[in-house]
Every structure is written in structure tokens, then in C-alpha cells.
Design a protein around this motif. Structure first.
Motif, mmCIF file in Angstrom:
data_model
loop_
_atom_site.group_PDB
_atom_site.id
_atom_site.type_symbol
_atom_site.label_atom_id
_atom_site.label_comp_id
_atom_site.label_asym_id
_atom_site.label_seq_id
_atom_site.Cartn_x
_atom_site.Cartn_y
_atom_site.Cartn_z
ATOM 1 N N GLU A 1 0.839 -1.215 0.000
ATOM 2 C CA GLU A 1 0.000 0.000 0.000
ATOM 3 C C GLU A 1 0.869 1.259 0.000
ATOM 4 O OE1 GLU A 1 -3.293 0.372 -0.433
ATOM 5 O OE2 GLU A 1 -3.189 -1.787 -0.852
ATOM 6 N N ASP A 2 1.947 1.238 0.789
ATOM 7 C CA ASP A 2 2.872 2.386 0.812
ATOM 8 C C ASP A 2 3.477 2.624 -0.562
ATOM 9 O OD1 ASP A 2 2.430 2.813 3.467
ATOM 10 O OD2 ASP A 2 4.289 1.876 4.169
ATOM 11 N N GLN B 1 0.921 4.244 -2.739
ATOM 12 C CA GLN B 1 0.730 5.650 -2.383
ATOM 13 C C GLN B 1 1.870 6.521 -2.889
ATOM 14 O OE1 GLN B 1 -1.943 7.070 -0.862
ATOM 15 N NE2 GLN B 1 -2.972 5.088 -0.879
ATOM 16 N N GLN B 2 3.066 5.980 -2.889
ATOM 17 C CA GLN B 2 4.240 6.741 -3.308
ATOM 18 C C GLN B 2 4.457 6.679 -4.813
ATOM 19 O OE1 GLN B 2 7.523 5.198 -0.925
ATOM 20 N NE2 GLN B 2 6.247 5.263 0.920
ATOM 21 N N GLU C 1 10.901 5.756 4.143
ATOM 22 C CA GLU C 1 10.921 5.112 5.464
ATOM 23 C C GLU C 1 12.334 4.705 5.890
ATOM 24 O OE1 GLU C 1 8.872 4.442 3.023
ATOM 25 O OE2 GLU C 1 6.921 3.694 3.689
#
Length: 498
Positions: free
Chosen positions: A198-199, A202-203, A282
Motif C-alpha cells: 500500500e505504501d 501511495q508513493q 521510510e
């Protein structure tokens, strides 16, 4: 460098020997200020990390003892160390194992020798794979998909195999003298792996190929490479769960460095991991270049084919050999009741020292003779030298005295060379940390033992005059402390008698 060496050569021997006694097991491990600064840092060392339902074999040993050594090394330098055992317990291979257990499992055999029977099951199902790879692999993929979706019957089998494995592994770790801060497992990070997907979406980093697989584009050696992070059926891959685990470790430990102690064959995986980390916010400032601490393989063993030498068998064989040696030698100084414990340690030290006594990237073929080497330049040789040094102190009336002028009494070539080598220990430790190489310490200790034995022939404490005896005793006392220091760093237990 030459100027530094010349200056060191003329340092007072009494100051050197006093410094070794005063610093004890911290001798050679930077100054107090540096250790204080290091105490603010955390390193995660992930090592051993076997796959469940397989016996612990020689291939696992390299990661286990190398990771243990690196953890000791960082701790001595003042770092906070997280010793992490990351168990492989998830993925398509466990879908395959669940199928195999249903087909080949025998409750009686499982009760008698759990990991041996699971190993036999694993070999049997891989023979099935070789005969009909597409059919069996498709069934394994489907079985694992059901596991990820929460199939209670399959998960019950998986939990049982995991518990059996952990119980058996703990017995081996205890014999090896290995402890961990925490045990994690791949299965902990299924949801975290999906969160990573999901990250990436999103990115704007996740792309879907024509087969429906999710991938990320990274740069590897100057060119674009696609790394698959999601299967077409929506299940996660090892690398996806690895990224989820990394995010969790940042939150748990706020680490400054992380090392994966894994053999050379996984180098591409860690290049891909490093590439994805480099483009995800991250992992900013969490990307040490020595992420992967690689080491060579032990050739001649294949789990799938059944050509494996189990570590338990090697430990048992080595202990039996040393038991016989202790019983037969007239010079043995321990009681018969102590033989099993001493023999176990000598076997362990033989295995550790022979494996770490070469550059870690070097591969070698398995042989019983190599592993159970008890001759000169071996783990038992280090313990022989240590016990001999303990005997010098135990069997002589003199005690170490502080502030006694001894420099003029240690001018024989053998004494000069020994003291000079003692002073070089900090250089060996520094080089070992820079290159993450245990062999530097092993080679240093072998040389130390040779120099001790040479000095022992010339510098006899028991027959010398009091002042000379005091000088020799201080030199041998410092040698014992440094030898014990290095052996403990390697994960060995220095014996006082053998």
C-alpha cells in the motif's frame, strides 16, 4: 604507520602489562569516551535464521557463529546489540511441507525423532517435485494461498511444525552456547508486507506487469531492474515481508545499523532489498552499505537431495573423540566426571575456530577431518595454551605485584616478541570490526599461543629468581588475559584445566 610502530616498540612493558590487567576483557576495545559514544547507538544483527521443520545442519552453523561473534564484537565496543533470530516459517515452501506432511507424515516417527522425520518428509516431497514439478508446485502455491487466507486446518499443522522445530533448535543453541535477544519469524510480517504494498502504491512506486504481478523499479549496477514484490494471486513474497520486518525493527529498536548474516547465494536478494530501501523514505538514514554480511558455502550438502550432515551428529562425534582423548592421555588434569563437559567444549571450540579461521567469504567442502581438527592451530590448541597459562599461575608461589620494575628483565627475544604482540591486540580488534572478519582474531590468537610457547621455554617462573619470576609471571598473566579476551569474543569458553 612505521613511526607509530617504532614508538610503540619502546613503550614501557610494565605499563603495557598493567594496562592489560586493569582493563581486563575491555583491553583492545577503544577508549572509554568512544565506548560512551557507542552506547548511544544500536545495531541489529540478524543471524542463524533457519527454516522450520528442517534439522540444524553445518550450513546453519556458519551464520550462527559469525553472527554471534559480530554481536560480541559490537557489544565490546559499547554498542547496544539486538541479537535477532529470524525464523523462516512462511511462504510457498510451507505450503509444500503441509502437503508433504499430509501424505508422508507418521505420528510414531514424529514422536521418536521430530526433525529427522520432517527432513525425510521434505526429501520425499522434493522427489515428487522432480517427477512432476508443475503439478506439485501449483498445489503448493494454492495451499500457501489458503494459509494466508487463514485456513484453520493448515495453520494448525504449521503451528505444530513450528513448535517442534523451535524446541529442537533450542537444544542445539544451548550446546553451542548461543543466545538471542529475540526470536522473530517471517509469518509475523504478512500483514506488514501488504502494508508495504500500500505504501508503494501511495508513493507511486508500485507497477503492475502484464501477468498481474506487482513490481518496483530499482537501479542496480547502473541499469534499471524490476523487482517483483507481489504475486499475481495477491500473496506476498519473501522480500515484501522483509521490508515489513524492517519497518517494524525501525519502530522497535530505532537502530543505527543492521546486518544480515547470510551466505553468498542470497546476494541478489540483498541487492534488491538495498535498492528498494534506497527509494523508500521510510529507510532514509538506515542504509548501511554493509547491510549483507556474506559468507561462503559449505559445499557437498543439499537439503533437497538429502545429502546433509546434521550438526547434532557432528557435536556428538566430536565430543566422543575428545572423551576418548581425555581418557587416554596421561597428562589429562580433569577428573573423569568432568570429561563430558570438557569434551563438549573442546569439540565446540574446534568447530568454531576452524570455521572462523579463514576469510568469511571463502567457501569450503565439508569433511569430518576438517571440522574435527584438534591439532595445532585449532580451537583445542587455544584452550590447551590457556589452561597451560592458568597452570603457571596455579602452580607457582609468586603473585602478580603492581609497580615492580620489570622492563630490564624482559629483554630476551622471545619475551620482546610476546610483549610486542600483546600490544598489537587493539589493532587486530580494530581491523576485525572494520572488515567484520573474525579470522583476524583467530590468526592473532594462534600467533599469541606460538609466542607464549616459545617464551615458556626460556622464561621459567618456577626456577627463576624472585624478580625475574615476577617479570615472567606478569607477562604470562597478561598473555592469559588477552587470550581469554579473544577466545570469549569468538564465543569460546577458556578452560582452566584439560
Amino acid at each position: 604507520m612505521r613511526l607509530t610502530y617504532c614508538m610503540r616498540k619502546h613503550l614501557s612493558k610494565i605499563n603495557l602489562l598493567s594496562q592489560i590487567r586493569a582493563q581486563g576483557n575491555l583491553y583492545g576495545f577503544v577508549d572509554e569516551q568512544a565506548r560512551h559514544e557507542n552506547s548511544k547507538k544500536t545495531v541489529v544483527v540478524e543471524y542463524s535464521s533457519p527454516n522450520i521443520a528442517k534439522p540444524f545442519h553445518m550450513g546453519h552453523l556458519r551464520s550462527t557463529i559469525l553472527g554471534h561473534f559480530l554481536s560480541n564484537l559490537y557489544e565490546r565496543h559499547g554498542w547496544n546489540v539486538v541479537r535477532l533470530n529470524y525464523l523462516g516459517d512462511w511462504g510457498t515452501q510451507f505450503g509444500l511441507l503441509a502437503m508433504a506432511f499430509k501424505k508422508y507424515g507418521d505420528e510414531k516417527k514424529l514422536e521418536e525423532d521430530p526433525l529427522q522425520h520432517l527432513f525425510e518428509i521434505y526429501v520425499s516431497v522434493n522427489k515428487d517435485v522432480s517427477q512432476d514439478p508443475h503439478k506439485i508446485n501449483d498445489e503448493a502455491v494454492e495451499t500457501f494461498r489458503k494459509m494466508e487466507e487463514g485456513d484453520s486446518e493448515l495453520l494448525a499443522v504449521w503451528e505444530r511444525l513450528k513448535d517442534i522445530s523451535l524446541n529442537e533448535y533450542e537444544k542445539v543453541y544451548k550446546r553451542l552456547g548461543i543466545e538471542f535477544t529475540e526470536h522473530h519469524s517471517e509469518s509475523m510480517y504478512t500483514k506488514a508486507g501488504l502494508a508495504v504494498i500500500e505504501d508503494l502504491k501511495q508513493q507511486g512506486l508500485l507497477r503492475i506487469d502484464k501477468h498481474g504481478r506487482g513490481y518496483v523499479e530499482i537501479q542496480r549496477k547502473g541499469r534499471a531492474v524490476d523487482v517483483v514484490v507481489l504475486k499475481s494471486n495477491g500473496t506476498t513474497l519473501y522480500i515484501t515481508r522483509e521490508l515489513g520486518a524492517l519497518i517494524d525493527r525501525i519502530k522497535r529498536y530505532n537502530f543505527d545499523k543492521i546486518h544480515y548474516v547470510v551466505e553468498n547465494g542470497q546476494n541478489l536478494h540483498f541487492e534488491h532489498l538495498h535498492g528498494i530501501m534506497s527509494i523508500m523514505p521510510e529507510f532514509k538514514d538506515r542504509l548501511n552499505e554493509d547491510l549483507h554480511v556474506k559468507f561462503g558455502r559449505i559445499h557437498g550438502m543439499s537439503t533437497r537431495a538429502g545429502n546433509v550432515v546434521f550438526l547434532k551428529d557432528i557435536l556428538d562425534e566430536g565430543r566422543n573423540i575428545m572423551m576418548k582423548t581425555l581418557k587416554d592421555k596421561r597428562t589429562t588434569k580433569v577428573t573423569e566426571e568432568e570429561h563430558p563437559e570438557i569434551a563438549e567444549e573442546l569439540c565446540r571450540s574446534a568447530m568454531f575456530a576452524q570455521d572462523m579461521g579463514q576469510k568469511r567469504v571463502k567457501s569450503y567442502p565439508f569433511s569430518w577431518e576438517r571440522v574435527l581438527n584438534f591439532s595445532q592451530d585449532s580451537g583445542p590448541y587455544l584452550n590447551y595454551c590457556h589452561s597451560r597459562l592458568c597452570g603457571i599461575e596455579r602452580n607457582n608461589p609468586w603473585t602478580v605485584q603492581e609497580d615492580v620494575a620489570i622492563d630490564h628483565l624482559l629483554t630476551m627475544k622471545s619475551a620482546e616478541q610476546l610483549c610486542e604482540h600483546l600490544e598489537q591486540y587493539n589493532e587486530a580488534v580494530s581491523k576485525s570490526l572494520t572488515h567484520l572478519e573474525p579470522y583476524v582474531i583467530v590468526k592473532y590468537l594462534y600467533t599469541l599461543c606460538h609466542l607464549v610457547n616459545a617464551a615458556y621455554k626460556k622464561c621459567n617462573v618456577s626456577t627463576a629468581e624472585e624478580q625475574e619470576a615476577q617479570a615472567y609471571l606478569q607477562m604470562f598473566n597478561a598473555s592469559r588475559l588477552v587470550l581469554a579476551n579473544g577466545m570469549t569474543l569468538l564465543g569460546l569458553r577458556p578452560l582452566e584445566k584439560m
